[in-house]
Enzyme design. Structure first.
Site, short mmCIF file in Angstrom:
data_model
loop_
_atom_site.label_atom_id
_atom_site.label_comp_id
_atom_site.label_asym_id
_atom_site.label_seq_id
_atom_site.Cartn_x
_atom_site.Cartn_y
_atom_site.Cartn_z
N LYS A 66 66.21 69.13 6.84
CA LYS A 66 65.87 69.39 8.14
C LYS A 66 64.54 70.20 8.21
CE LYS A 66 67.45 72.05 12.13
NZ LYS A 66 67.89 73.62 12.66
N SER A 141 70.42 72.18 16.75
CA SER A 141 69.27 72.26 16.48
C SER A 141 68.81 70.92 15.89
CB SER A 141 67.92 72.65 16.92
OG SER A 141 67.97 73.62 15.77
N SER A 165 72.86 75.86 15.93
CA SER A 165 72.75 74.57 15.53
C SER A 165 73.13 74.10 14.35
CB SER A 165 71.22 75.03 15.29
OG SER A 165 70.89 75.02 16.18
N1 GLN Z 1 71.08 76.54 20.95
C1 GLN Z 1 71.10 77.52 20.40
C2 GLN Z 1 69.04 77.36 20.87
O1 GLN Z 1 69.02 77.17 21.64
C3 GLN Z 1 70.69 77.79 19.47
C4 GLN Z 1 69.84 77.21 18.31
C5 GLN Z 1 69.79 77.17 16.83
O2 GLN Z 1 70.91 77.39 16.15
N2 GLN Z 1 68.74 76.88 15.45
O3 GLN Z 1 68.61 78.33 20.53
#
Ligand code: GLN
Length: 472
Positions: A66, A141, A165
């Protein structure tokens, strides 16, 4: 078709001298060339293999990373304009551990800008599309990583999970994604979003592959004071176990908030655990309903502080024209950050500001403690707790991008595990009527990944989507 195979199978084929790591790399690169124009899973593809023949377990097999983790000498963008041309000057610990175990790398995968999002739509480098249906989001994400693994554009990947994410996009792409216990994997070299919640973990086709990667990336690291000095045992021993008698708590209070498809997949999943001889009972997490609200105070607060460093001086781009220092900061950050990141910085700065700190941030920390206590109470009686990973299947691209609150609710079931620091996995558990994958979340107590691997491995034998992945 080497790109279709699991990490485990590829390791075995190399061991038997039937294939080489270079052939795997070429097969995956070829797949990227035919597919990535449509899917957009990668920010950067490494067009030339840097072979690794140090004799480690991974035998030179390419892994995807990532793009919020550093690989020395490669760019780390976090899918943000502000880091568009930033080149990493050191390896993240997870990356160097993979290298030491023989990994090579295929590229850096797309994400929501700075990992803030649930759909990979806020990337500066464009949306990633779900390989099961290109009109749908892949989740986020880590949507680039999960789309890459699901489509054969990567053998396996590492992602990060702050509020879901790894697990949410794994569920929506039909692959396996594990968020380890907070502290299990070093965060050194992972670009910080919310430091008390961020964890690195594997994204793979199978539970076994997740165990292989976890064996490699786990462990205490002197460079991350929050990494835990807890023994890492060989997770492979928890695969293929008999799980009869395992105590499974079902967080079924939330089923009513899920789509019909998800409810059905949960009923089927419960049947599987019962068939496997588990002791299945319904449980409640009374404070979990506040988890999303809690997270959207704590995570932005930490993010607003972590993102202060992108000021046009230390890292990344700088505004071209400015009169004084303050204006340089303002112009750089206005131009470099996207809307969602700005929203989080504003939310975070607000809840930390004097006069509001007690009302919001401090209260949120107390609530976090209560959520943790809910889990502590349950883990006195249960080995694992299961829930859906997401309330619905993957949604249309654009469907929620103008409605942040709806978007935030995609993580309603994953966020509690981050707040409580416990490990949680998402594994495939069904397919919706419109042929989109659905995920089952299995949570366990801190440092009890053993229970997660036991339950997930046994479940996977009864149900998996390996034949249905969009690999053709
Ligand atoms: N979707 C969540 C956020 O927007 C979690 C994102 C993540 O785990 N990096 O913060």
């Amino acid at each position: 078709m080497l790109y279709k195979k699991s990490l485990k199978d590829l390791i075995e084929l190399i061991d038997k001298n039937e294939i080489t790591a270079k052939e795997i790399y070429e097969s995956v690169l070829d797949r990227i060339r035919t597919k990535d124009r449509d899917i957009n899973a990668y920010v950067t593809v490494f067009e030339e293999l840097e072979p690794n023949d140090n004799g480690g377990l991974l035998k030179g097999i390419p892994v995807a990373v990532k793009d919020n983790m550093h690989i020395k000498g490669k760019r780390t963008t976090c899918s943000s304009k502000i880091l568009e041309n930033y080149t990493a000057i050191f390896d993240a610990t997870a990356v160097s551990k993979l290298k030491n175990e023989g990994a090579s790398f295929i590229g850096k995968t797309n994400l929501d800008e700075f990992a803030m999002g649930s759909s990979t739509e806020t990337s500066y480098f464009g949306t990633t599309h779900n390989p099961w249906d290109l009109s749908k989001i892949p989740g986020g994400s880590s949507g680039g990583s999960t789309a890459a693994v699901a489509s054969g554009e990567a053998v396996c990947a590492v992602g990060s999970d702050t509020g879901g994410s790894i697990r949410q996009p794994a569920a929506l792409c039909g692959v396996v994604g594990l968020k380890p216990t907070y502290g299990r994997v070093s965060r050194y070299g992972l670009v910080a979003f919310a430091s008390s919640l961020d964890q690195i973990g594997p994204i793979t086709k199978t539970v076994e592959d997740a165990a292989i990667l976890m064996n490699i990336i786990s462990g205490k690291d002197e460079r991350d004071s929050t990494s835990a000095n807890v023994d890492v045992d060989d997770f492979m021993q928890y695969l293929n176990n008999d799980i009869s008698g395992l105590k499974v708590g079902v967080y079924d209070k939330v089923f009513k908030d899920c789509s019909r498809d998800v409810q059905r997949s949960m009923d089927d999943s419960i049947d599987i655990f019962k068939r496997l001889g588990c002791n299945v009972r319904s449980v409640d997490l009374p404070n979990a309903k506040y988890a999303v609200s809690d997270y959207y105070i704590i995570a932005p607060a930490e993010a607003s502080s972590n993102l202060e460093r992108y000021d046009g001086v230390k890292y990344g781009i700088r505004a071209d024209v400015f009169d004084d220092l303050k204006q340089m900061y303002i112009k750089t950050r206005s131009k470099g950050f996207g809307d969602e990141v700005k929203r989080r910085i504003m939310l975070g700065t607000y809840v930390l500001s004097s006069g509001y700190y007690d009302a919001y941030y401090l209260k949120a920390q107390k609530l976090r403690g209560l959520i943790k206590q809910d889990f502590d109470n349950l883990f006195k009686d249960f080995d694992v707790i299961i829930s859906p990973t997401t309330p619905t299947e993957a949604f249309e691209i654009g469907e929620k991008s103008n409605n942040p609150l709806q978007m935030y609710l995609s993580d309603i079931f994953t966020i509690p595990a981050n707040l409580a620091a416990i490990p949680a996995i998402s594994i495939p558990c069904g397919v919706s009527d419109s042929n989109l994958p659905l995920g089952l979340q299995i949570m366990s107590d801190v440092f009890r990944e053993d229970n997660i691997f036991k339950a997930a491995s046994a479940f996977e034998k009864e149900f998996n989507l390996l034949d249905k992945l969009p690999l053709d």
